[in-house]
Scaffold this active site. Sequence first.
Site, PDB file in Angstrom:
ATOM      1  N   ASP A  51      84.114 -11.818  88.016  1.00 47.03           N
ATOM      2  CA  ASP A  51      83.300 -11.537  86.836  1.00 47.03           C
ATOM      3  C   ASP A  51      82.212 -10.529  87.170  1.00 47.03           C
ATOM      4  OD1 ASP A  51      84.595 -13.339  85.090  1.00 47.03           O
ATOM      5  OD2 ASP A  51      83.389 -15.008  85.824  1.00 47.03           O
ATOM      6  N   ASP A 106      89.027 -15.333  90.436  1.00 50.79           N
ATOM      7  CA  ASP A 106      88.330 -14.921  89.224  1.00 50.79           C
ATOM      8  C   ASP A 106      87.241 -13.954  89.675  1.00 50.79           C
ATOM      9  OD1 ASP A 106      87.607 -14.982  86.473  1.00 50.79           O
ATOM     10  OD2 ASP A 106      86.023 -16.421  86.901  1.00 50.79           O
ATOM     11  N   ARG A 150      96.691 -13.924  90.042  1.00 46.87           N
ATOM     12  CA  ARG A 150      96.072 -14.698  88.964  1.00 46.87           C
ATOM     13  C   ARG A 150      96.960 -14.707  87.736  1.00 46.87           C
ATOM     14  NH1 ARG A 150      90.330 -15.083  86.169  1.00 46.87           N
ATOM     15  NH2 ARG A 150      90.941 -16.549  84.559  1.00 46.87           N
ATOM     16  N   ARG A 175      92.589 -21.372  88.884  1.00 47.08           N
ATOM     17  CA  ARG A 175      92.920 -19.977  89.159  1.00 47.08           C
ATOM     18  C   ARG A 175      92.839 -19.691  90.645  1.00 47.08           C
ATOM     19  NH1 ARG A 175      87.808 -18.705  85.626  1.00 47.08           N
ATOM     20  NH2 ARG A 175      88.720 -20.512  84.738  1.00 47.08           N
TER      21      ARG A 175
END
Length: 168
Positions: A104, A102, A90, A99
Amino acid sequence: MMLNQALEYHTAYLLLGGNLGDRVANLKKAIELLNDKVGGVLSVSSLYETAAWGKTDQPAFLNQAVALQTRLSALEVLDFALNIEQELGRVRKDKWGERLIDIDLILFGNQVINIPDKLQVPHPHMQHRKFVMEPLAEIAPDVLHPVLGETMLSICRNISDPLEVKKF
């Protein structure tokens, strides 16, 4: 007291996504690395495809929710997630940009954490984003949002996000 905290397990819910490269392979590799470095994977949602959110002139994203059991703190989980993103290639350019991966941190048990410019749990926008709530409601329908007091399924059913999210 500290010893008991160190041995305590937490359930962390993460949302993975990506829209570059081999999206399926990138998500699979991220899950393997999370399992190896962060904690045991308890459940993984289906794959969901969504048009890009925020910055819309880019390829569609694949998203997937993951539940982990971990002894790490929320900050440690975040640090490992960022390191895994980097390990998988990334590169951070634009906010909401393209991207490879990711990761989160969406929920961390029933904790509410607010460390400005570092970590907010529950994720402050989760209840407004269908691409987060659809996979999360699949694996954690009865989990309560620690601030809103609603289940993931209830939030998902009442979301007003018009972005189409479909199983891949």
